[in-house]
Design an enzyme around this catalytic site. Structure first.
Site, short mmCIF file in Angstrom:
data_model
loop_
_atom_site.label_atom_id
_atom_site.label_comp_id
_atom_site.label_asym_id
_atom_site.label_seq_id
_atom_site.Cartn_x
_atom_site.Cartn_y
_atom_site.Cartn_z
N ARG A 73 0.81 -1.24 0.00
CA ARG A 73 0.00 0.00 0.00
C ARG A 73 0.83 1.28 0.00
NH1 ARG A 73 -2.94 -2.95 3.77
NH2 ARG A 73 -4.68 -4.02 2.80
N LYS A 88 1.63 11.56 -10.27
CA LYS A 88 0.77 10.69 -11.09
C LYS A 88 1.59 9.48 -11.52
CE LYS A 88 -2.27 14.00 -13.37
NZ LYS A 88 -2.69 14.45 -14.69
N GLU A 146 7.35 20.87 -23.89
CA GLU A 146 6.69 20.96 -22.58
C GLU A 146 7.24 22.14 -21.78
OE1 GLU A 146 4.13 19.04 -21.69
OE2 GLU A 146 4.25 17.36 -23.09
N LYS A 189 5.69 23.71 -12.46
CA LYS A 189 4.97 22.45 -12.20
C LYS A 189 4.67 22.33 -10.71
CE LYS A 189 3.38 18.21 -13.01
NZ LYS A 189 3.34 17.05 -13.85
N GLU A 206 -5.98 17.58 -9.50
CA GLU A 206 -6.46 18.07 -10.79
C GLU A 206 -7.94 18.45 -10.77
OE1 GLU A 206 -4.62 16.16 -14.08
OE2 GLU A 206 -6.02 17.03 -15.51
N ARG A 261 -4.57 22.56 -12.40
CA ARG A 261 -3.67 21.58 -13.00
C ARG A 261 -4.10 21.26 -14.43
NH1 ARG A 261 -1.00 16.46 -9.67
NH2 ARG A 261 0.33 15.76 -11.35
N ASN A 290 -2.75 20.91 -19.56
CA ASN A 290 -3.17 20.18 -20.77
C ASN A 290 -3.16 21.07 -22.01
OD1 ASN A 290 -3.59 17.71 -19.47
ND2 ASN A 290 -5.61 18.38 -18.77
N HIS A 303 -2.72 19.73 -25.48
CA HIS A 303 -2.77 18.27 -25.39
C HIS A 303 -3.98 17.65 -26.06
CE1 HIS A 303 0.68 18.78 -22.87
NE2 HIS A 303 0.76 17.51 -22.59
N HIS A 358 -3.24 15.08 -28.73
CA HIS A 358 -3.65 13.68 -28.62
C HIS A 358 -4.36 13.23 -29.88
CE1 HIS A 358 -3.45 13.41 -23.97
NE2 HIS A 358 -2.39 12.86 -24.55
N HIS A 363 5.22 12.47 -28.33
CA HIS A 363 4.18 13.21 -27.60
C HIS A 363 4.45 14.73 -27.63
CE1 HIS A 363 1.24 14.15 -24.56
NE2 HIS A 363 2.18 14.69 -23.80
N1 LIG Z 1 3.19 11.09 -14.55
C1 LIG Z 1 3.02 12.18 -15.23
O1 LIG Z 1 2.60 13.22 -14.70
C2 LIG Z 1 3.36 12.19 -16.69
C3 LIG Z 1 3.42 13.41 -17.37
C4 LIG Z 1 3.79 13.39 -18.72
C5 LIG Z 1 4.07 12.18 -19.34
N2 LIG Z 1 4.00 11.02 -18.65
C6 LIG Z 1 4.31 9.73 -19.28
O2 LIG Z 1 5.67 9.75 -19.63
C7 LIG Z 1 5.88 8.82 -20.69
C8 LIG Z 1 6.80 9.43 -21.71
O3 LIG Z 1 8.01 9.74 -21.09
P1 LIG Z 1 9.34 10.02 -21.91
O4 LIG Z 1 9.04 10.97 -23.01
O5 LIG Z 1 10.39 10.37 -20.92
O6 LIG Z 1 9.61 8.64 -22.63
P2 LIG Z 1 10.51 7.36 -22.29
O7 LIG Z 1 10.55 7.10 -20.85
O8 LIG Z 1 10.01 6.28 -23.19
O9 LIG Z 1 11.95 7.82 -22.79
C9 LIG Z 1 12.16 8.11 -24.14
C10 LIG Z 1 13.34 7.33 -24.71
O10 LIG Z 1 14.54 7.91 -24.23
C11 LIG Z 1 15.38 6.91 -23.66
N3 LIG Z 1 16.14 7.58 -22.62
C12 LIG Z 1 15.68 8.10 -21.46
N4 LIG Z 1 16.63 8.80 -20.85
C13 LIG Z 1 17.75 8.71 -21.60
C14 LIG Z 1 19.05 9.27 -21.50
N5 LIG Z 1 19.39 10.10 -20.52
N6 LIG Z 1 19.95 8.94 -22.46
C15 LIG Z 1 19.60 8.12 -23.49
N7 LIG Z 1 18.37 7.62 -23.67
C16 LIG Z 1 17.45 7.92 -22.74
C17 LIG Z 1 14.45 5.83 -23.21
O11 LIG Z 1 15.07 4.58 -23.13
C18 LIG Z 1 13.39 5.87 -24.31
O12 LIG Z 1 13.83 5.13 -25.42
C19 LIG Z 1 4.50 8.48 -21.24
O13 LIG Z 1 4.18 7.17 -20.86
C20 LIG Z 1 3.58 9.47 -20.56
O14 LIG Z 1 2.29 8.94 -20.33
C21 LIG Z 1 3.66 11.01 -17.33
#
Ligand SMILES: NC(=O)c1ccc[n+]([C@@H]2O[C@H](COP(=O)([O-])OP(=O)(O)OC[C@H]3O[C@@H](n4cnc5c(N)ncnc54)[C@H](O)[C@@H]3O)[C@@H](O)[C@H]2O)c1
Length: 355
Positions: free
Chosen positions: A117, A139, A181, A223, A233, A237, A241, A244, A248, A261
């Site tokens: 938990r 999140k 972003e 943020k 949210e 918050r 978006n 977005h 999307h 994205h």
């Molecule tokens: N929790 C939240 O509030 C929130 C907000 C926005 C997005 N997200 C989520 O985040 C995800 C996308 O995250 P992302 O864009 O970081 O993608 P990701 O985690 O897939 O990373 C992108 C690519 O970069 C590579 N990588 C990461 N760091 C690296 C580094 N320092 N050097 C070399 N390669 C590296 C990874 O292996 C991957 O291939 C989505 O699933 C989205 O839903 C969550």
């Protein structure tokens, strides 16, 4: 080093930002307790895992290395993380260290939220998107075949450690997608930040450590402020978006393969700004300025000709942020001033999509 704090309904989360932070062994060691599971992916492990393992050696950590990318954000990976915690004999004082982008952060955060938990998670984001967005705010979750982020929980990290030098190994497209972003925060709440990003654009593209660190800090402050005001949210918050809903639609219509994205969000922010112009709320010059900045940062700003505006409009009607059948959009009244609207005539949206 910059030390920020996010106060949330269960306590506070310290956020440290400094180039070279991962070389500071005590920063990592001080952030963990109990048995430690490091969750990362193959790409990140190749560049950054040894330092983290060395810093945490006294805790004899286990490491789960996942295949990179969105396909790893599943219940199957979540089960793998829980199995690793079982093998580790993890108790309630255990820590998960999430070393990677948003995929690793969301998945590891969700494993931490659900193990007994809720145990400690330390976010060590290594993409620009994760550093300025995903790692902060609590999140967590995974995807189902039926859709993205359908299963999840709010679970604030105990600590976020941001080392901007980790971005030097990030692929150029991924890096620029993260810049979208960063621009978003300026567009919705800080016009002066947009000025700075305009003048710093060449250095940011070169990943100049000082300017990049300054931009990350300012984005993270935004943020933190937004999340502290509205953790679940209910209101503010939602402004995050911006771009977005349009974005999307573009991601969905192009099968999530053509645009990252952040790239889709860049196009979406320009479309949202142009809608503001069409409605008479935003000056055309401001929309042009936003588009110009994104172009300088080598991001896309237009719908590709082969993507149908009508198809995008259909996706927008189905967006999960909509309420009572109305499309909810974040629109600008000025650069730095945004609000949520749900009273927009779908014909006007189509008009913008056709531009
Ligand atoms: N929790 C939240 O509030 C929130 C907000 C926005 C997005 N997200 C989520 O985040 C995800 C996308 O995250 P992302 O864009 O970081 O993608 P990701 O985690 O897939 O990373 C992108 C690519 O970069 C590579 N990588 C990461 N760091 C690296 C580094 N320092 N050097 C070399 N390669 C590296 C990874 O292996 C991957 O291939 C989505 O699933 C989205 O839903 C969550």
């Amino acid at each position: 080093m910059t030390a920020l704090e996010l106060n949330h309904d269960r306590g506070r989360c310290a956020i440290d930002i400094a180039p070279g932070l991962l070389d500071d062994r005590s920063a990592l060691a001080d952030a963990v307790s109990g048995r430690v599971l490091i969750v990362t992916d193959r790409n990140v492990a190749a560049h950054h895992l040894p330092r983290v393992e060395r810093a945490l050696a006294a805790h004899r950590p286990s490491t789960l290395v996942l295949p990179p990318g969105e396909p790893s954000k599943t219940l199957a990976s979540w089960t793998q993380a829980l199995d690793a915690l079982v093998d580790l004999g993890a108790q309630r004082d255990a820590t998960i260290v999430a070393l990677g982008g948003g995929v690793v952060g969301d998945l590891a955060g969700f494993a931490a939220a659900s193990w007994m938990r809720g145990i400690r998670v330390v976010q060590v984001p290594t993409t620009l998107l994760a550093q300025v967005d995903a790692a902060i705010g609590g999140k967590t979750g995974v995807n189902l075949p039926a859709g993205k982020n359908l299963v999840g929980a709010f679970h604030q990290p105990a600590r976020v450690l941001i080392d901007p030098t980790t971005l030097t190994t990030l692929d150029g497209r991924e890096f620029r997608a993260g810049l979208a972003e960063v621009v978003k925060y300026g567009a919705i709440r800080d016009a002066a930040f947009l000025d700075r990003l305009e003048s710093d654009a060449p250095w940011l593209l070169d990943r100049d450590a000082d300017r990049l660190t300054a931009a990350i800090e300012r984005a993270v402050r935004h943020k933190v402020e937004v999340v502290a005001d509205d953790e679940r949210e209910a209101g503010q918050r939602a402004l995050l978006n911006f771009g977005h809903t349009f974005g999307h639609a573009l991601e969905t219509e192009t099968g999530y393969t053509r645009f990252l994205h952040g790239e889709a969000v860049a196009v979406g922010m320009v479309q949202a700004a142009r809608l503001g112009v069409l409605l008479g709320d935003l000056a055309a010059d401001d929309a042009d300025r936003l588009a110009g900045l994104l172009e300088r940062l080598e991001l896309p700003t237009r719908r590709p000709d082969d993507v149908s505006p009508a198809a995008l409009a259909e996706h927008m009607k189905l967006d999960k942020k909509n309420q009572a059948g109305r499309i909810r959009l974040v629109l600008l009244d000025a650069l730095g001033a945004a609000r949520v609207r749900d009273d927009i005539d779908p014909e006007r949206i189509l008009e913008v999509l056709e531009q």
